[in-house]
Design a protein around this motif. Structure first.
Motif, mmCIF file in Angstrom:
data_model
loop_
_atom_site.group_PDB
_atom_site.id
_atom_site.type_symbol
_atom_site.label_atom_id
_atom_site.label_comp_id
_atom_site.label_asym_id
_atom_site.label_seq_id
_atom_site.Cartn_x
_atom_site.Cartn_y
_atom_site.Cartn_z
ATOM 1 N N VAL A 187 39.447 -17.070 -18.197
ATOM 2 C CA VAL A 187 39.066 -17.967 -19.939
ATOM 3 C C VAL A 187 38.632 -16.717 -20.720
ATOM 4 O O VAL A 187 38.506 -17.199 -22.675
ATOM 5 C CB VAL A 187 38.608 -19.680 -19.881
ATOM 6 N N LEU A 188 37.404 -16.510 -20.797
ATOM 7 C CA LEU A 188 36.865 -15.640 -21.843
ATOM 8 C C LEU A 188 37.723 -14.386 -21.321
ATOM 9 O O LEU A 188 36.559 -13.831 -22.995
ATOM 10 C CB LEU A 188 35.112 -15.963 -20.889
ATOM 11 N N ARG A 189 37.764 -13.681 -20.829
ATOM 12 C CA ARG A 189 38.918 -12.800 -21.447
ATOM 13 C C ARG A 189 39.683 -12.888 -21.647
ATOM 14 O O ARG A 189 39.977 -12.335 -22.472
ATOM 15 C CB ARG A 189 38.655 -12.486 -19.715
ATOM 16 N N ARG A 190 40.243 -13.980 -21.694
ATOM 17 C CA ARG A 190 42.091 -14.152 -22.444
ATOM 18 C C ARG A 190 41.121 -14.849 -24.016
ATOM 19 O O ARG A 190 41.725 -13.989 -25.035
ATOM 20 C CB ARG A 190 42.394 -15.825 -22.243
ATOM 21 N N LEU A 191 40.414 -15.054 -24.136
ATOM 22 C CA LEU A 191 39.781 -15.392 -25.696
ATOM 23 C C LEU A 191 38.859 -14.274 -25.997
ATOM 24 O O LEU A 191 37.901 -14.145 -27.064
ATOM 25 C CB LEU A 191 37.964 -16.886 -25.340
ATOM 26 N N GLY A 192 38.280 -13.593 -25.547
ATOM 27 C CA GLY A 192 37.742 -12.141 -25.450
ATOM 28 C C GLY A 192 37.851 -12.016 -27.244
ATOM 29 O O GLY A 192 36.653 -11.277 -27.638
ATOM 30 N N ALA A 193 38.824 -12.079 -27.954
ATOM 31 C CA ALA A 193 39.235 -11.500 -29.188
ATOM 32 C C ALA A 193 38.478 -12.697 -30.458
ATOM 33 O O ALA A 193 38.010 -12.346 -31.534
ATOM 34 C CB ALA A 193 40.396 -10.357 -30.279
ATOM 35 N N VAL A 194 38.740 -13.646 -29.732
ATOM 36 C CA VAL A 194 37.812 -14.951 -30.867
ATOM 37 C C VAL A 194 36.230 -14.040 -30.764
ATOM 38 O O VAL A 194 35.602 -14.563 -30.097
ATOM 39 C CB VAL A 194 37.954 -16.077 -29.922
ATOM 40 N N GLU A 195 35.587 -14.955 -31.597
ATOM 41 C CA GLU A 195 34.708 -14.958 -31.937
ATOM 42 C C GLU A 195 33.399 -15.939 -31.806
ATOM 43 O O GLU A 195 34.436 -17.135 -32.277
ATOM 44 C CB GLU A 195 33.826 -14.625 -33.521
ATOM 45 N N ALA A 196 32.746 -17.131 -31.097
ATOM 46 C CA ALA A 196 32.843 -18.091 -30.441
ATOM 47 C C ALA A 196 32.289 -18.840 -31.576
ATOM 48 O O ALA A 196 31.105 -18.204 -32.259
ATOM 49 C CB ALA A 196 31.782 -17.970 -29.298
ATOM 50 N N ALA A 197 32.062 -19.801 -31.717
ATOM 51 C CA ALA A 197 31.677 -20.702 -32.733
ATOM 52 C C ALA A 197 30.128 -21.237 -32.364
ATOM 53 O O ALA A 197 30.050 -21.290 -30.900
ATOM 54 C CB ALA A 197 32.515 -22.137 -33.035
#
Length: 463
Positions: free
Chosen positions: A326-336
């Motif tokens: 999951v974290l890899r698929r969201l890799g380009a997203v900056e975590a809130a």
């Protein structure tokens, strides 16, 4: 709002945690006797109380929690090892203390605030013995100084057993110089070829139980908030710590909360050298990541027994694959910047219910995987990382986790395309096409694992 409750062994029920001073929360956990490698059972309290340490830091602030975990660097077993190896005791203890710290760090354990060594606190130990002798709680006999258990009427309260039961159930040294068979050693004479320190009772060394009492008082005070350790330490070690500490400190309790983790078993057997089933952390980390071992140690409630098997570790790695997928698929997203969800915190704050907390973690991962807007993805990723941080998992680089950092961009892109192609085939129930793509991936030495959050892949090492 989640409120921290802890099962207090002394009270025998869960209690809301209320520190003596919120600006200085104190915790002491019994550490290793450093003469050999630590086994995975030794690591369970380290990981359990590391989770509690993380919770306390979140609740009261990083600078307001003092966590001490001692090093026992003088002991009969250490002396025996020094004789067998023909090496100075200090070399053995320094070597294995360094290995222990490295092994525990590999399991993601934060370093304690203080790591006191027994040999650096001999003066405090002698001082504590003196006050016990002066107070009528200890006596000298045949070169030894012993604690008089009959002088402490609450002896046995922690283990909830009477004196006869405690003696029958433990290895109590019977000696003619004892007034009571349960009296325990505070100071013992040292032979000429053994390490020792001068005292009014002659050259000798402290008893094991005394060491923790003296180090805890020296760094954390007469009464601390939390004292932790394995269930095997309830008697005699912690029972004896309480007796000598309370009597040396004018009746002040040693700790307000006593926490104990359960045994780790190998199948149906307790891990032991005699059974030949000891698994060393040092060896396990050659075959598994420390994060896999840590996760496995958290799969059972800390007070319950934990059965250690290869199957457990296989399931654990796959579970972490799901998180990192999951974290890899969201890799380009900056975590809130956000907190873990309340349901997760309620589970963890309920006496460290890590199995339920892990279940909640996968609820978060599922929500993160389904997020369809940038805002939802950022929030879900932030919640997943915040929850993982309290458990000490999911904080690494997803590409490194899957072994992708060594692949070039073109090879990674080609494999990702095949994964997507296979996923489309599976969604349209074109099983022949899905199997054909999987065969291509296998030929590329790629392992694919399918889970609720989608498919993850890793490049396997060449056989």
């Amino acid at each position: 709002m989640a409120s921290l409750t802890l099962f207090d062994t002394m009270a025998r029920h869960k209690r809301p945690f209320e520190p003596i001073d919120p600006d200085r929360v104190t915790m002491y956990v019994c550490g290793p006797t450093v003469y050999n490698y630590a086994h995975i059972g030794n690591a369970r309290p380290v990981v359990v109380f590391d989770v509690l340490y993380r919770i306390l830091r979140r609740e009261f602030g990083v600078d307001h929690v003092t966590y001490a975990r001692n090093i026992t660097d003088v002991d009969d077993k250490i002396i025996a090892a020094a004789r067998e190896l023909g090496e100075p005791m200090s070399e053995i203890t320094e070597k294995f203390a360094a290995i222990y710290n490295a092994d525990m760090a590999a399991l993601g354990a934060l370093p304690p605030t203080i790591t006191p060594k027994a040999t650096e606190h001999i003066g405090q130990m002698i001082g504590m013995i003196q006050s016990l002798v002066y107070g009528g709680h200890a006596y000298e006999a045949d070169g030894h100084v012993l604690f008089d258990v009959d002088s402490f009427e609450k002896y046995g309260k922690l283990s909830n057993r009477d004196l006869e039961d405690m003696i029958a159930g433990a290895r109590v040294e019977v000696a003619a110089y004892k007034r009571n068979p349960a009296d325990f050693v505070l100071w013992k004479p040292a032979a000429d070829d053994e390490p020792g320190w001068d005292s009014q009772w002659g050259r000798g060394r402290p008893g094991w139980h005394l060491e923790c009492s003296a180090m805890s008082a020296a760094h954390l005070g007469d009464t601390i908030d939390i004292h932790g350790g394995g269930v095997d330490l309830v008697f005699p070690h912690h029972e004896n710590e309480i007796a000598q500490s309370v009597c040396a400190h004018d009746g002040a309790p040693m700790a307000n909360y006593w926490l104990h983790n359960g045994f780790l078993t190998m199948g149906t057997d307790k891990m032991s050298k005699s059974l030949g089933n000891v698994q060393l952390v040092h060896d396990l980390t050659e075959h598994y990541s420390g994060e896999v071992l840590r996760y496995a140690l958290l799969t059972a409630h800390y007070r319950a027994p934990l059965t250690w098997t290869t199957d457990l570790l296989t399931k654990t790695r796959r579970a972490l694959d799901r998180v990192y997928g999951v974290l890899r698929r969201l890799g380009a997203v900056e975590a809130a910047e956000t907190e873990a969800p309340e349901a997760f915190l309620e589970a963890l704050y309920d006496d460290l219910n890590t199995p339920k907390a892990l279940s909640e973690l996968f609820q978060i991962a599922g929500e993160a995987n389904k997020a369809d807007t940038d805002e939802a993805k950022a929030r879900a990723k932030g919640e997943l990382l915040a929850a993982g941080a309290l458990l000490g998992i999911g904080q690494g680089d997803p590409d490194e986790w899957f072994g992708l950092n060594e692949l070039d961009a073109a090879e990674r892109a080609a494999i990702d395309d095949l994964i997507v192609k296979r996923q489309v085939a599976r969604e349209t129930k074109d099983w022949a096409a899905a199997d054909a793509v999987r065969a291509e991936l296998t030929a590329l030495n790629v392992q694919v694992d399918d889970g609720p959050e989608g498919s993850t892949w890793r490049k396997l090492e060449q056989a």
